[in-house]
Design a protein around this motif. Structure first.
Motif, PDB file in Angstrom:
ATOM      1  N   VAL A 198       5.415   5.866   1.779  1.00 43.56           N
ATOM      2  CA  VAL A 198       4.954   7.172   1.303  1.00 43.56           C
ATOM      3  C   VAL A 198       5.940   7.700   0.271  1.00 43.56           C
ATOM      4  CG1 VAL A 198       4.342   9.530   1.977  1.00 43.56           C
ATOM      5  CG2 VAL A 198       3.863   7.622   3.531  1.00 43.56           C
ATOM      6  N   ILE A 199       5.413   8.296  -0.799  1.00 40.36           N
ATOM      7  CA  ILE A 199       6.255   8.927  -1.823  1.00 40.36           C
ATOM      8  C   ILE A 199       5.848  10.392  -1.928  1.00 40.36           C
ATOM      9  CG2 ILE A 199       7.035   8.895  -4.212  1.00 40.36           C
ATOM     10  CD1 ILE A 199       6.308   5.991  -4.384  1.00 40.36           C
ATOM     11  N   ASP A 200       6.795  11.274  -1.721  1.00 40.12           N
ATOM     12  CA  ASP A 200       6.516  12.712  -1.741  1.00 40.12           C
ATOM     13  C   ASP A 200       6.985  13.322  -3.046  1.00 40.12           C
ATOM     14  OD1 ASP A 200       5.989  15.334  -1.233  1.00 40.12           O
ATOM     15  OD2 ASP A 200       7.492  15.580   0.338  1.00 40.12           O
TER      16      ASP A 200
ATOM     17  N   VAL B 245       9.976   7.988   0.289  1.00 46.72           N
ATOM     18  CA  VAL B 245      10.751   8.221  -0.930  1.00 46.72           C
ATOM     19  C   VAL B 245      10.497   9.662  -1.357  1.00 46.72           C
ATOM     20  CG1 VAL B 245      11.115   7.563  -3.336  1.00 46.72           C
ATOM     21  CG2 VAL B 245      10.592   5.804  -1.634  1.00 46.72           C
ATOM     22  N   PHE B 246      11.571  10.414  -1.529  1.00 42.74           N
ATOM     23  CA  PHE B 246      11.465  11.858  -1.792  1.00 42.74           C
ATOM     24  C   PHE B 246      12.068  12.214  -3.145  1.00 42.74           C
ATOM     25  CE2 PHE B 246      14.005  15.767  -1.874  1.00 42.74           C
ATOM     26  CZ  PHE B 246      13.005  16.724  -1.734  1.00 42.74           C
TER      27      PHE B 246
ATOM     28  N   ARG C  68       0.876  -1.186   0.000  1.00 44.15           N
ATOM     29  CA  ARG C  68       0.000   0.000   0.000  1.00 44.15           C
ATOM     30  C   ARG C  68       0.908   1.230   0.000  1.00 44.15           C
ATOM     31  NH1 ARG C  68      -5.276  -0.578   1.742  1.00 44.15           N
ATOM     32  NH2 ARG C  68      -5.197   1.473   2.733  1.00 44.15           N
ATOM     33  N   ILE C  69       0.826   2.022  -1.061  1.00 43.55           N
ATOM     34  CA  ILE C  69       1.684   3.196  -1.221  1.00 43.55           C
ATOM     35  C   ILE C  69       0.827   4.449  -1.310  1.00 43.55           C
ATOM     36  CG2 ILE C  69       3.290   4.388  -2.767  1.00 43.55           C
ATOM     37  CD1 ILE C  69       4.488   1.777  -3.536  1.00 43.55           C
ATOM     38  N   LEU C  70       1.209   5.476  -0.562  1.00 35.35           N
ATOM     39  CA  LEU C  70       0.549   6.775  -0.636  1.00 35.35           C
ATOM     40  C   LEU C  70       1.451   7.736  -1.391  1.00 35.35           C
ATOM     41  CD1 LEU C  70      -1.890   8.529   0.260  1.00 35.35           C
ATOM     42  CD2 LEU C  70      -0.514   9.207   2.248  1.00 35.35           C
TER      43      LEU C  70
ATOM     44  N   THR D 208       5.659  13.507   9.793  1.00 34.18           N
ATOM     45  CA  THR D 208       4.628  12.503  10.063  1.00 34.18           C
ATOM     46  C   THR D 208       5.175  11.102   9.835  1.00 34.18           C
ATOM     47  OG1 THR D 208       2.929  14.084   9.341  1.00 34.18           O
ATOM     48  CG2 THR D 208       2.269  11.788   9.560  1.00 34.18           C
ATOM     49  N   CYS D 209       5.966  10.927   8.780  1.00 34.94           N
ATOM     50  CA  CYS D 209       6.571   9.621   8.511  1.00 34.94           C
ATOM     51  C   CYS D 209       7.526   9.215   9.634  1.00 34.94           C
ATOM     52  CB  CYS D 209       7.307   9.640   7.172  1.00 34.94           C
ATOM     53  SG  CYS D 209       6.222   9.571   5.728  1.00 34.94           S
TER      54      CYS D 209
END
Length: 351
Positions: A129-131, A154-155, A37-39, A145-146
Motif C-alpha cells: 500500500v502507498i499512502d 509506503v508513506f 499488486r499495489i494499492l 489497517t496495514c
C-alpha cells in the motif's frame, strides 16, 4: 489463485531493458514487479508522479483510491491532469492516461473515499500500500489497517516546502503511530489550500515513494523502515531520522510514547513559568520563521538538530516547538532516547 505473469515478448523485454540490466533488479526483479499488486491511496500531488513511475516500471496491477474531481488549482502540481480534465474524477483520468503509458499494467479505479467500512476489504487485495493522502484520518486508517493485515506501507507527505517519506510495517518494523501516536486536533491541522505548496515538491517526494515501493517488491537496497526522510526544498537539505525499533504489536492502538515524552499547550507553559520550573525551549523552524515571530528560546532548525545536540540540556525539561506541531513531534521522538529528562512538544500560538 493468482496467475503468474511473465516477460513473453521481445517488445516487453525492450520496454524494461534499462532496469533489467541492473544487477540488483534483473529478470527476476522484473517478474516480481509484473506480479505485484499495489494499492495507491490518493491520485493528487503525490499520487501523480508515483503512479507514472510505477506504471512505467511495469507493476502488474495498480489500484487507485480517490473520490476527488480535477480542479484548476490542482494543475500546478498534479501533472497527470490537463485543463480538459477539470470536473472529471481523478482516478478515471489517471487510469486512461496511465494505460497509454503502459498497456501491460492492469488498473482498478476506486472513485470513492477509503473508510473504516471498506478499508480492510480493499487493502486486503493488495501486496503493498502507498499512502499519498492529504488528511490525518485517512493516514491513521490506512496505517492501522496495514498493521492489522500485515501489509507494508509506503508513506509520503508534503507541506509548503517540506516533504517526508518512510516505509511502515516492513518486516514487523515500526508504523506511523511510532512517530505520531495520536491524530492532531482538527484546529491544529494545516493544509495546502491554506498554507500552500511548491509545485515541484510532490514530484520529488512522489518519485522517492515509488523508488521505495520498487525496492520493497524486488528486495534490494536499503528501505526507509524505522527512518523518516525529510527533504527541504528551500535549501535542498535531506535528513534521515531513526525513530523506532521493530514493532511486533498486533494492536496498532497500543503503540504509545515512552514516559518521557508528552505534548503540552501554552497554558501548561505559562503554569511552568508561574511555578518557576526550569525548561529549555527549542524552536525548530527555519531562521526566517523564527525572526518573523517567536516566543523566545533557541532556534535550531529541525534539519540541523543532530548537529547541535550539545546545545540541549540533559538536566532540564526540553520543549520542542514549531507552528504546526509536525516538526516538534519528530524532534520529540528523535530526542527521547538521547536525553534522560522529559521531552515535550508545543504548537506555537498564532501571532
Amino acid at each position: 489463485m493468482r496467475t503468474l505473469r511473465t516477460l513473453r515478448t521481445l517488445s516487453t523485454l525492450k520496454r524494461y531493458d534499462r532496469q533489467i540490466i541492473l544487477p540488483e533488479l534483473g529478470i527476476d526483479g522484473q517478474h516480481k514487479l509484473l506480479n505485484a499488486r499495489i494499492l495507491v491511496i490518493g491520485a493528487g500531488g503525490l499520487g501523480c508522479p508515483l503512479l507514472l513511475y510505477l506504471a512505467a516500471a511495469g507493476i502488474g496491477h495498480i489500484g487507485i483510491v480517490d473520490n476527488d474531481l480535477v480542479d484548476e488549482t490542482n494543475l500546478h502540481r498534479q501533472v497527470l491532469y490537463h485543463m480538459a480534465d477539470i470536473g472529471k474524477y481523478k482516478v478515471n483520468v489517471a487510469v486512461a492516461k496511465l494505460q497509454l503509458l503502459n498497456p501491460d499494467v492492469q488498473f482498478t479505479p476506486y472513485p470513492f473515499r477509503l473508510t473504516a467500512k471498506n478499508a480492510e476489504e480493499l487493502i486486503g487485495q493488495y501486496d503493498l500500500v502507498i499512502d499519498g493522502s492529504d488528511n490525518f484520518p485517512t493516514r491513521y486508517l490506512v496505517n492501522d489497517t496495514c498493521v492489522a493485515l500485515n501489509k507494508t506501507l509506503v508513506f509520503g507527505s508534503i507541506f509548503q516546502f517540506e516533504g517526508q517519506v518512510s516505509v511502515f510495517n516492513f518486516n514487523a518494523g515500526p508504523d506511523y503511530r511510532s512517530i505520531y501516536p495520536e491524530p492532531p486536533l482538527p484546529d491544529e491541522v494545516p493544509n495546502c489550500g491554506e498554507s500552500g505548496v511548491i509545485g515541484t515538491l510532490p514530484g520529488i517526494i512522489g518519485s522517492i515513494m515509488a523508488n521505495e515501493a520498487i525496492k520493497v517488491i524486488c528486495d534490494f537496497g536499503e528501505v526507509l523502515s524505522g527512518q523518516l526522510l525529510v527533504f527541504n526544498a528551500l535549501n535542498n537539505e535531506t535528513q534521515r531520522f531513526n525513530f523506532g525499533e521493530a514493532n511486533n504489536s498486533s494492536n496498532p492502538l497500543k503503540n504509545t510514547d515512552q514516559d518521557n515524552t508528552k505534548e503540552i499547550n501554552m497554558q501548561d507553559l505559562e503554569q511552568w513559568k508561574n511555578d518557576q520550573l526550569n525548561y529549555q525551549l527549542v524552536d525548530l523552524r527555519e531562521p526566517y520563521e523564527y525572526e518573523e515571530y517567536n516566543i523566545g528560546g533557541i532556534n535550531i532548525p529541525l534539519y540541523n538538530l543532530n548537529d547541535h545536540l550539545d546545545k540541549l540540556s540533559n538536566t532540564q525539561r526540553i520543549v520542542c516547538c514549531c507552528s504546526s506541531g509536525k516538526r516538534s513531534k519528530i524532534a520529540m521522538h528523535l530526542l527521547k532516547d538521547r536525553f534522560d529528562g522529559p521531552i515535550f512538544s508545543l504548537i506555537l500560538p498564532e501571532k
